[in-house]
Scaffold this motif. Sequence first.
Motif, PDB file in Angstrom:
ATOM      1  N   ALA A 291       9.490  -0.471  -5.987  1.00  0.00           N
ATOM      2  CA  ALA A 291       9.279  -1.553  -4.983  1.00  0.00           C
ATOM      3  C   ALA A 291       9.266  -2.860  -5.237  1.00  0.00           C
ATOM      4  CB  ALA A 291       8.259  -0.881  -3.979  1.00  0.00           C
ATOM      5  N   GLU A 292       8.182  -3.162  -6.367  1.00  0.00           N
ATOM      6  CA  GLU A 292       7.768  -4.473  -6.515  1.00  0.00           C
ATOM      7  C   GLU A 292       8.916  -4.806  -7.562  1.00  0.00           C
ATOM      8  OE1 GLU A 292       6.109  -6.708  -5.654  1.00  0.00           O
ATOM      9  OE2 GLU A 292       5.145  -7.888  -6.947  1.00  0.00           O
TER      10      GLU A 292
ATOM     11  N   HIS B   6       2.463   2.028  -0.020  1.00  0.00           N
ATOM     12  CA  HIS B   6       2.202   1.030   0.779  1.00  0.00           C
ATOM     13  C   HIS B   6       2.800  -0.335   0.569  1.00  0.00           C
ATOM     14  CE1 HIS B   6      -1.256  -1.303   3.008  1.00  0.00           C
ATOM     15  NE2 HIS B   6      -1.235  -2.149   2.039  1.00  0.00           N
ATOM     16  N   SER B   7       3.402  -0.707   1.572  1.00  0.00           N
ATOM     17  CA  SER B   7       4.553  -1.712   1.416  1.00  0.00           C
ATOM     18  C   SER B   7       3.859  -3.332   0.986  1.00  0.00           C
ATOM     19  CB  SER B   7       5.297  -1.988   2.728  1.00  0.00           C
ATOM     20  OG  SER B   7       4.470  -2.846   3.776  1.00  0.00           O
ATOM     21  N   TYR B   8       4.629  -3.847   0.330  1.00  0.00           N
ATOM     22  CA  TYR B   8       4.338  -5.201  -0.474  1.00  0.00           C
ATOM     23  C   TYR B   8       3.719  -6.192   1.329  1.00  0.00           C
ATOM     24  CZ  TYR B   8       3.988  -9.919  -2.052  1.00  0.00           C
ATOM     25  OH  TYR B   8       3.812 -11.337  -2.129  1.00  0.00           O
TER      26      TYR B   8
ATOM     27  N   HIS C  13       2.807  -5.253   4.099  1.00  0.00           N
ATOM     28  CA  HIS C  13       1.659  -5.106   4.359  1.00  0.00           C
ATOM     29  C   HIS C  13       0.261  -5.646   3.530  1.00  0.00           C
ATOM     30  CE1 HIS C  13       3.324  -1.829   6.970  1.00  0.00           C
ATOM     31  NE2 HIS C  13       2.322  -2.267   7.740  1.00  0.00           N
ATOM     32  N   TYR C  14       0.509  -5.632   2.068  1.00  0.00           N
ATOM     33  CA  TYR C  14      -0.485  -6.063   1.273  1.00  0.00           C
ATOM     34  C   TYR C  14      -0.567  -7.373   1.532  1.00  0.00           C
ATOM     35  CZ  TYR C  14      -1.603  -7.597  -3.421  1.00  0.00           C
ATOM     36  OH  TYR C  14      -2.369  -8.048  -4.540  1.00  0.00           O
TER      37      TYR C  14
ATOM     38  N   LYS D 131       6.419   6.819   1.089  1.00  0.00           N
ATOM     39  CA  LYS D 131       6.839   5.566   0.672  1.00  0.00           C
ATOM     40  C   LYS D 131       5.498   4.947   0.291  1.00  0.00           C
ATOM     41  CE  LYS D 131      11.189   4.232   2.535  1.00  0.00           C
ATOM     42  NZ  LYS D 131      11.709   5.588   2.595  1.00  0.00           N
TER      43      LYS D 131
ATOM     44  N   TYR E  97       0.381  -6.852  -6.673  1.00  0.00           N
ATOM     45  CA  TYR E  97       0.710  -5.911  -5.677  1.00  0.00           C
ATOM     46  C   TYR E  97       0.706  -4.449  -6.627  1.00  0.00           C
ATOM     47  CZ  TYR E  97       3.853  -2.877  -2.953  1.00  0.00           C
ATOM     48  OH  TYR E  97       4.421  -1.622  -2.277  1.00  0.00           O
TER      49      TYR E  97
ATOM     50  N   LYS F  79       3.814   8.420  -3.931  1.00  0.00           N
ATOM     51  CA  LYS F  79       3.518   7.373  -3.021  1.00  0.00           C
ATOM     52  C   LYS F  79       2.697   6.192  -4.022  1.00  0.00           C
ATOM     53  CE  LYS F  79       0.085   6.831   0.616  1.00  0.00           C
ATOM     54  NZ  LYS F  79       0.843   5.621   1.634  1.00  0.00           N
TER      55      LYS F  79
ATOM     56  N   LYS G 256       5.460   1.978  -5.900  1.00  0.00           N
ATOM     57  CA  LYS G 256       5.049   0.469  -5.863  1.00  0.00           C
ATOM     58  C   LYS G 256       5.965  -0.079  -7.039  1.00  0.00           C
ATOM     59  CE  LYS G 256       0.631   0.001  -3.659  1.00  0.00           C
ATOM     60  NZ  LYS G 256      -0.585  -0.793  -3.635  1.00  0.00           N
TER      61      LYS G 256
ATOM     62  N   HIS H 129      11.557  -5.984  -5.242  1.00  0.00           N
ATOM     63  CA  HIS H 129      11.169  -7.318  -4.509  1.00  0.00           C
ATOM     64  C   HIS H 129      11.177  -8.543  -5.305  1.00  0.00           C
ATOM     65  CE1 HIS H 129       7.188  -9.742  -3.366  1.00  0.00           C
ATOM     66  NE2 HIS H 129       8.127  -9.897  -2.194  1.00  0.00           N
TER      67      HIS H 129
END
Lengths: 538, 343
Positions: free
Chosen positions: A318-319, B308-310, B312-313, B306, A293, A311, A315, A322
Amino acid sequence: MADPKAAQLGVSVVKDPSLMTGAIPTKDWMDVPAIFKPGNYCYPAKAKMVEYHHFPNPREWTVESDDWKLDPNWKQIILEGMRERLMKFRSFKIFMDCCVRCGACADKCHFFLGTGDPKNMPVLRAELMRSIYRHDFTAAGKILGRLAGAREMDFGVLKEWFMYFYQCTECRRCSVFCPYGIDTAEITMMGRELLHLVSVNTNWILEPLANCNRTGNHLGLQPHTLKENTEYLLDDIESITGVRINPTFNRKGAEILFITPSADFFADPGIYTMMGYLLLFEHIGLDYTMSTYASEGGNFGLFTSNEMMKKINGKMYAEAKHLGVKWILGGECGHMWRVVHQYMDTMNGPADFLEEPISPITGTRFENAASTKMVHVSEFTADLIKNNKLKIDARRNDHRTVTFHDSCNPSRAMGMLEEPRYILKNVVNKFHEMPPNTIREQTFCCGSGTGLNTGEIMELRMRGGLPRANAVKHVKDKYGVNTLSCVCAIDRATLLALMDYWNPGVAVCGVSELVGNALVMDGEKERETGLRFEELAS
Amino acid sequence: MRILYPFIAVLALVLIALVGANLPGGQALIGVVLPYVAFLIFLGGFVAKILGWAKSPVPFRIPTTCGQEKSLSWIPQNCIDNPSTRGGVVIRMILEIFLFRSLFRNTKTEIHDGPKLVYGSSKYLWLFGLLFHYCFLTIVIRHLRLFTTPVPFFVSVTEYLDGFFQVGLPVLYQTDIIFVLAITFLFLRRVIMPQVRYISLPADYFPLFLIMGIAITGILMRYFLRADIVSIKQLTMGLVTFSPSIKEGISSVFFIHLFLVCVLLAYFPFSKLMHLGGVFLSPTRNMTNNSRMVRHENPWNDPNIKPHSYAHYEDEFREFMVEAGLPVDKGLPPSADEDPAEK
């Protein structure tokens, strides 16, 4: 020079009349129009790309035409955009006001050295913007007009902007020499943001951006493809070293998330750098995972707008959150590290869900990454070597006589100069520096950064890359250098073309490839070839 | 035109002053009203410009790093060219402001057959730039004699040192000569070097001519026309004590000198001369390179941007991921052929 085109260009840059070769232009620069012809511009973004990013006015248009199908209100949009950015960025405001045109920057730009085009002198590149600033935002410009160096925004100016803000790789070399620290990158970045407001943009930037947003990487590799590609590399590693490595993807609970430019998964010679990382992590038994991702270290948002940069960069954290890792390790990439080092924490931090990075192997605390929680693989590797954690046989790189290219961003927007050199001196026996004016903070750009590494402007790229290539030629002739190492994925792609053109026979590699090649792995078989299946020195 | 217009403009200013000084009331206008007005414009304009710059935030930490960063403990950091502490920044700024450190790096690049690029050291701009600025500063300090009673010690010392060699009568100030040489160099450089000539604007020549005019009139007064220094000091002291008066017999050249100085003051805040203030605020120089150590805040950071979210991915690629054996957060929905209703 094997390439007849290179030989021809080599004469052209020296003999053709230009400001670099002593010819003095007869016309005032404001009276010289930008003329687009095949080879001197990047293709415009396709309508569907513009639409994908929700940029305004998606349309098909041609750069050479005099009708760019702009919004009828485009001038106002640009001026309003300028006003807004003057309020948001002190750098922009000061750099518009305090240049004295001393000219110290003029011959510091690789594009000027390679083209001799006056508007590629950083000072004049900035004046393209300053002239509009004076006209609409200063009293002197409003009253005195051209006498004060002011001019009105019109289509001709827009064309100049599109031409010259995309003949700058935002490498910051000029800013090293400027007595006020004026950074053309800041001006070009603003210029590009403004151009995006009226959707004057290039496909080579917007398409990778769209890919990156959707699939996680510029190349548009989908998760299964990414894994498959890695399998091929693992097969190669096995046949070269006899060791089978089993890295994981998207594994929750790993200690470290490793993020590198996607080109390292896919493109020659980045894949050998990738093999280097994989061998290194296996060698030390690192508890890490990679993400499909967040499978891109690079960030073409940096070449677009601060919003897009944020933007795309989002990630990474975010990852990390996660997957629940402790900290992030970053691969070799130039502009990625500009973003990680100077923007990431500000834009997407604080990363309070991560821990201050500590090397699980040496126990070293990476205090310099205490807040951002992301460490450069060269910092990480240098620490391992210093603490004698790697079994290295540098003779395995004896078929290579190596020099090191400092990438613009790690050198001038971070200052990572010694770590890669320390690594190289430990894994390579034959290492030679290029001349001092062309390395470290004075390093020359590959000529194709900031989204200019596209085929349609090849001659321009080869001109822009000439100063770098020339310095490599110097050490090639003097010491027999046959390998140009670097810590940047764009470099690995663009220097390859540059070397083939100006210095055939010089290979390009990531520093980690040389590390991987020199590592003595547990249970390995006798190495007969290097990571590229190339013969080793006998 | 770029050179001629500003030259004519300065000549015109000289003429205006010359005529003005010989008109009734003209001396009061140039000698009293104008200095106050010019000084106010200078002060107000300068402050407004600085505040205007300061009003815009510095959203990102963007120093230009010119040396090794602070990283591993055993790698020596270049604390000045890549400072990670405020102390380092202060030293970097001092070197920049007082010694023009960045300009000192200047090189000259030539292209020769081959092609071969050659980089040579080029310190002339640095040297003459530095001489110009320090002479200017010395001259300004020397002029404080006219605005103070008693004359402060540092002014007298400056004067003494400046005339150290005791040549001529009145004693020749070294700075006067160097100043004229430096400004001539800066001008000739602009005219002769093709690259610099091409980028030069009228706004680059105008201050050069203006300052040259000020220097020439000043030198004329001191060494050749011997202006009435007592009357002049009376006027200047009157200005600082807000009780200005003009004695008869001050020569016209003084009023030209003063008029040009007033123009320079009033022009200053609206011109490139504001690099004097700008250099202090330049974010590529005055920031620490510690953005990975300490979080830098951007006041207009937009939390709504933000990635593109995981989720959605994964939604888009879940099937491929499962097939490739990649972990997923949500399992695949039961597929059609496994539908129990069909069995």
